[in-house]
Design a protein around this motif. Structure first.
Motif, PDB file in Angstrom:
ATOM      1  N   GLN A 306       1.087  -1.457  -0.228  1.00  0.00           N
ATOM      2  CA  GLN A 306       0.153  -0.001  -0.266  1.00  0.00           C
ATOM      3  C   GLN A 306       1.510   1.749  -0.081  1.00  0.00           C
ATOM      4  O   GLN A 306       0.501   2.309  -0.942  1.00  0.00           O
ATOM      5  CB  GLN A 306      -0.702  -0.085   1.174  1.00  0.00           C
ATOM      6  CG  GLN A 306      -2.206  -1.334   1.040  1.00  0.00           C
ATOM      7  CD  GLN A 306      -2.796  -0.840   1.879  1.00  0.00           C
ATOM      8  OE1 GLN A 306      -2.965  -1.176   3.315  1.00  0.00           O
ATOM      9  NE2 GLN A 306      -4.326  -0.767   1.961  1.00  0.00           N
ATOM     10  N   LYS A 307       2.061   1.365   0.987  1.00  0.00           N
ATOM     11  CA  LYS A 307       2.824   2.525   1.182  1.00  0.00           C
ATOM     12  C   LYS A 307       3.719   2.264  -0.110  1.00  0.00           C
ATOM     13  O   LYS A 307       3.640   3.977  -0.635  1.00  0.00           O
ATOM     14  CB  LYS A 307       3.583   2.757   1.918  1.00  0.00           C
ATOM     15  CG  LYS A 307       2.923   2.673   3.367  1.00  0.00           C
ATOM     16  CD  LYS A 307       4.854   3.083   4.349  1.00  0.00           C
ATOM     17  CE  LYS A 307       4.673   3.754   4.209  1.00  0.00           C
ATOM     18  NZ  LYS A 307       6.352   3.666   5.540  1.00  0.00           N
ATOM     19  N   LYS A 308       3.935   1.740  -1.138  1.00  0.00           N
ATOM     20  CA  LYS A 308       4.060   1.844  -2.473  1.00  0.00           C
ATOM     21  C   LYS A 308       3.500   2.426  -3.631  1.00  0.00           C
ATOM     22  O   LYS A 308       4.300   3.044  -4.621  1.00  0.00           O
ATOM     23  CB  LYS A 308       5.129   0.077  -2.764  1.00  0.00           C
ATOM     24  CG  LYS A 308       6.039  -0.104  -1.585  1.00  0.00           C
ATOM     25  CD  LYS A 308       6.715  -1.726  -2.415  1.00  0.00           C
ATOM     26  CE  LYS A 308       7.957  -2.110  -1.396  1.00  0.00           C
ATOM     27  NZ  LYS A 308       8.389  -2.554  -2.003  1.00  0.00           N
ATOM     28  N   ALA A 309       3.084   1.998  -3.030  1.00  0.00           N
ATOM     29  CA  ALA A 309       1.751   2.467  -4.000  1.00  0.00           C
ATOM     30  C   ALA A 309       1.087   3.933  -3.621  1.00  0.00           C
ATOM     31  O   ALA A 309       0.283   4.527  -2.998  1.00  0.00           O
ATOM     32  CB  ALA A 309       0.021   1.715  -4.273  1.00  0.00           C
ATOM     33  N   SER A 310       1.899   4.986  -4.460  1.00  0.00           N
ATOM     34  CA  SER A 310       2.105   5.815  -3.697  1.00  0.00           C
ATOM     35  C   SER A 310       2.593   7.336  -4.632  1.00  0.00           C
ATOM     36  O   SER A 310       3.034   7.122  -5.584  1.00  0.00           O
ATOM     37  CB  SER A 310       2.306   6.698  -2.340  1.00  0.00           C
ATOM     38  OG  SER A 310       4.216   6.151  -2.700  1.00  0.00           O
ATOM     39  N   GLY A 311       2.009   8.384  -4.594  1.00  0.00           N
ATOM     40  CA  GLY A 311       3.098   9.881  -5.362  1.00  0.00           C
ATOM     41  C   GLY A 311       3.623  10.552  -3.900  1.00  0.00           C
ATOM     42  O   GLY A 311       3.300  10.581  -2.349  1.00  0.00           O
ATOM     43  N   PRO A 312       4.642  11.119  -4.377  1.00  0.00           N
ATOM     44  CA  PRO A 312       5.574  12.087  -2.857  1.00  0.00           C
ATOM     45  C   PRO A 312       4.949  13.383  -2.555  1.00  0.00           C
ATOM     46  O   PRO A 312       4.688  13.920  -3.367  1.00  0.00           O
ATOM     47  CB  PRO A 312       7.146  12.521  -3.584  1.00  0.00           C
ATOM     48  CG  PRO A 312       6.597  11.972  -5.129  1.00  0.00           C
ATOM     49  CD  PRO A 312       5.469  11.215  -5.247  1.00  0.00           C
ATOM     50  N   THR A 313       5.174  14.416  -1.353  1.00  0.00           N
ATOM     51  CA  THR A 313       4.496  14.511  -1.172  1.00  0.00           C
ATOM     52  C   THR A 313       5.944  15.813  -1.032  1.00  0.00           C
ATOM     53  O   THR A 313       7.114  15.723  -1.009  1.00  0.00           O
ATOM     54  CB  THR A 313       3.945  15.079   0.077  1.00  0.00           C
ATOM     55  OG1 THR A 313       4.424  14.046   1.473  1.00  0.00           O
ATOM     56  CG2 THR A 313       2.951  13.453   0.584  1.00  0.00           C
ATOM     57  N   ASP A 314       5.544  16.943  -0.571  1.00  0.00           N
ATOM     58  CA  ASP A 314       6.316  18.032  -0.822  1.00  0.00           C
ATOM     59  C   ASP A 314       6.917  18.434   0.871  1.00  0.00           C
ATOM     60  O   ASP A 314       7.950  18.601   0.290  1.00  0.00           O
ATOM     61  CB  ASP A 314       5.455  19.560  -0.831  1.00  0.00           C
ATOM     62  CG  ASP A 314       5.382  19.752  -2.004  1.00  0.00           C
ATOM     63  OD1 ASP A 314       6.038  18.977  -3.455  1.00  0.00           O
ATOM     64  OD2 ASP A 314       4.136  20.572  -2.133  1.00  0.00           O
TER      65      ASP A 314
END
Length: 802
Positions: A306-314
């Motif tokens: 689940q964590k790998k299905a993600s985008g980076p935040t600022d």
């Protein structure tokens, strides 16, 4: 050579007359310039005296003049990063407003789910404000009207499962004439404004001009995108209204294909929805992971799935997104896809780059969250650093006697240039620190294949010509499971992307290395052969593109940061990026991603690409083709599906229906000829490469996810593909763009759940459970035509095995 130049001038006069509409290719067929199988006389210049010139350079014309330019004197240009514009929802609607830095809306029409064409067609109050401001014909938005071209999964409804695909950031871009001062290097002449057409930044409210706008950067632009941040990209056609103002080649009608993003068909850019000067087209690039609708397809065995299905935040965190992390994409690009003019337009500069960042591939080595792969990049910002993450778009231009971009529309085999440019620079150099770098290599040529390796030029420790190993990490923007150490890449076909990591730490200050092309090619049909490093570095009289194409100059320090202009690297900094030679990587304890399993398919399809010499795109009774099929009497290239009749491109003909999202299919691509190679591109979805029908298959390709496959002469490739999330009309085609323009394209239709299906509302499928009509653009607006569905397109049609 003077005779050859006069022959080229003769050809250019014919090209010019054709592009101005004074003659057609049917006229040329009658004159004997074209034959039933394509080109005849023009290959050698419309002159019996120029055969010796053909052997001198792959273009079949005199060598491009260089005006004293020397290799490795031009610094590598880095792509122009496009500014991000915040979007906010308009009160009481699903429209989005473009916001300025002062918090006020910009002077841009709001983005909306339906095209402005709908409102323009109704001719209601104020409709005239929606006219094309340059021609006063047709609507200002080139996107066709109606629900089939409405943006899929575009909603700001807080109760909708698709709300997270509502656009959050916007990009305003122009496809325009190149800006003043555009050159391939300092010694070469400035390019005419209509010799290069390229993307650039567009200021809000720019008025445009019927003569065109010089807003093109002249070199590749770059969008930095991230999962979890859907975007609206508005692309204006800022080219001249007059078709004849094209410097001899290129069509001023454009459509932009985001190769190979996971988007709705209306935003894919290849459904015949091209638009005209003075208009814009809004593309909803949803940045959603594939398998969003299919939780059962995800890698539950990975505790971090689940964590790998993600985008980076600022702030260094993660934005969770629905989907399968194994389908993450990274190194992408977008380019023109105007049927029958793609080669001319893309060669002319109509392409740009897009890096898609994710939790695992965030391009920041300062974040250590157990998900970030720590690929070489930098640490100035929380994501998207470029100091050690470098895009290399390798194109293949040629120039006429005046140093202007040249293209031969007569060459149906595939146009080969005789010069290499990287990011628009003539044989550039780049200064590097003694540490690890990531290079995202794109083959942006029209017909030329490459095979790259790295060799020592000069060194205090290593002999000249020594091959330097590197790590292969991604194929067509898809991470491979484990890093693969190589000393040379596989052949790289048109549109393919290879990501590699090179470690310069063994080299000293003042050392230099070359990026070397080992592949000789003198004909657009296929490469000739691979040369040894020794022979490639010597050069080849028949192919000037063999040999060193870029220099890396190692510097201990003093290199300025790309990401932070106030920072200069001293060379004493520790390299925090992943070291693939470490035991945990070599043992397989650490991986880049997880393998997608191979499963039994619901159905199989066999698609054969060939050279039949008999096109059937026109109506047999009227001789007409709707939509536009070009002006060819016969097309040399065609496609067979499941052993049925060969067909050339007709955008109104469907060759494959995909009836239901989530069903796994196996497709076999077959090369019907031994004297050709075809890099076959599948839009919208990637496929897992299964086998080559008994042919050899290397570790960079076996079970790897890809979207372009080189068939090899008389070869075949079998892939596993699963379609989902969006619907509409897409295509598959040869990415040798001359083959594509001469009709080696097939349309397929993705169908979504119907209104009686429980998944209908969940997927927001709206009309796409039905076959979409074909748009017929004109300067006065878009009409539609009901498509023809070929018998072999039906999913229950019996498959013929090959």
């Amino acid at each position: 050579m003077r005779e050859a130049e006069r022959a080229r001038e003769n050809r250019l006069e014919i090209v010019k007359a054709h592009s101005h509409g004074q003659i057609t290719k049917r006229d040329m067929f009658r004159w004997g310039i074209y034959g039933a199988g394509g080109l005849i006389a023009a290959k050698h210049g419309l002159s019996p005296f120029v055969r010796s010139a053909y052997a001198a350079v792959p273009t079949g014309t005199p060598r491009s003049p260089l005006f004293g330019a020397q290799k490795f004197h031009e610094r590598l240009h880095r792509p122009l990063v496009q500014p991000r514009i915040p979007l906010v929802s308009a009160a009481g609607s699903d429209d989005v407003l473009w916001m300025g830095p002062d918090g006020r809306p910009l002077s841009e029409m709001p983005g909306r789910r339906l095209s402005y064409h709908d409102e323009w067609s109704k001719k209601g109050p104020g409709w005239e404000r929606l006219k094309n401001p340059l021609t006063y014909r047709g609507p200002v938005e080139g996107r066709p009207p109606g629900e089939f071209f409405a943006h899929q999964r575009w909603t700001n409804n807080p109760t909708s499962s698709n709300r997270d695909l509502f656009p959050k950031v916007g990009y305003l871009m122009s496809l325009g004439q190149c800006e003043a001062g555009t050159r391939f290097c300092g010694e070469m002449p400035e390019q005419d404004m209509n010799a290069l057409w390229s993307f650039g930044v567009r200021q809000p409210g720019h008025a445009g001009s019927s003569g065109g706008s010089r807003l093109g950067y002249g070199m590749p632009c770059l969008i930095k995108a991230r999962y979890g941040e859907p975007m609206l990209t508005r692309i204006y056609n800022d080219l001249p209204v007059d078709r004849t103002q094209n410097k001899g080649f290129g069509r001023n009608e454009i459509t932009t294909h985001f190769h190979n993003a996971h988007n709705g068909a209306e935003s894919d850019g290849a459904c015949n929805a091209y638009h005209f000067p003075g208009t814009f087209y809004d593309y909803h690039w949803a940045l959603t992971l594939a398998r969003r609708d299919l939780p059962s397809h995800r890698a539950f065995s990975d505790p971090l799935y689940q964590k790998k299905a993600s985008g980076p935040t600022d702030d260094g965190g993660l934005m969770q997104v629905e989907g399968d992390y194994r389908e993450i994409q990274s190194s992408m690009w977008f380019h023109d896809h105007r049927f029958f003019f793609t080669a001319e337009n893309v060669h002319k500069g109509n392409f740009a780059l897009c890096n898609v960042y994710s939790g695992p591939d965030r391009a920041c080595t300062a974040v250590r969250d157990g998900v970030n792969l720590l690929l070489p990049s930098g640490d100035a910002t929380a994501w998207g650093n470029q100091d050690f993450d470098v895009n290399l778009a390798v194109s293949n231009p040629a120039f006429d006697k005046d140093g202007q971009m040249f293209f031969d529309v007569f060459d149906t085999d595939g146009f080969l240039g005789d010069v290499i440019a990287i990011n628009g620079s003539y044989y550039p150099y780049m200064e590097v620190l003694p540490r690890r770098y990531r290079f995202r290599i794109l083959n942006a040529a029209m017909a030329r294949f490459y095979k790259f390796a790295i060799a020592v030029n000069k060194s205090k420790k290593f002999s000249s010509g020594t091959t330097v190993p590197f790590w292969f990490i991604a194929n067509d923007g898809n991470l491979v499971v484990n890093p693969i150490q190589l000393t040379a890449l596989e052949e790289q076909g048109n549109g393919e992307r290879y990501d590699i990591v090179v470690d310069f730490s063994a080299f000293a200050d003042g050392d230099s290395l070359y990026l070397v092309n080992l592949l000789k090619q003198t004909d657009g049909r296929k490469p000739d052969k691979t040369l040894s490093m020794r022979d490639a570095l010597r050069g080849d009289i028949e192919d000037p593109c063999v040999g060193a194409v870029m220099e890396f100059r190692v510097r201990k320090g003093g290199i300025k940061s790309v990401d932070d202009p106030t920072r200069t690297y001293t060379g004493l900094e520790v390299d925090p990026s992943a070291d693939f030679s470490a035991s945990d990587w070599k043992s397989g304890l650490k991986k880049l991603t997880t393998q997608i399993p191979v499963v039994a398919p619901v159905r199989e399809r066999v698609i054969e690409f060939g050279r039949s010499g008999s096109g059937d795109s026109r109506d047999p009774k009227t001789g007409l083709c709707i939509p536009d099929c070009g002006e060819h009497e016969a097309f040399p290239y065609s496609i067979k599906v499941n052993g049925q009749s060969a067909h050339t491109l007709n955008a109104n003909r469907i060759s494959a229906l995909v009836p239901k999202p989530g069903e796994v299919e196996h497709w076999t691509f077959v090369n019907g000829g031994g004297g050709w190679d075809h890099p076959i591109h599948l839009h919208f979805e990637e496929g897992i490469t299964l086998d080559r029908g008994g042919g050899s298959i290397g570790p960079t390709e076996k079970l790897a996810r890809k979207d372009v496959w080189r068939l090899r002469p008389s070869g075949k490739v079998r892939i596993q593909v699963c379609f989902g999330e969006f619907g509409g009309a897409y295509v598959s085609h040869c990415h040798n763009t001359a083959h594509e323009d001469f009709a080696m394209v097939l349309r397929y239709q993705l169908l979504t759940p119907d209104p009686n299906d429980p998944d209908f509302a969940k997927t927001g499928s709206r009309p796409h459970w039905q076959i979409s009509n074909t748009p017929i653009p004109s300067p006065d607006g878009v009409t539609f035509r009901v498509p023809e569905v070929l018998p072999e397109a039906r999913p229950d049609y019996r498959t013929t095995r090959t």
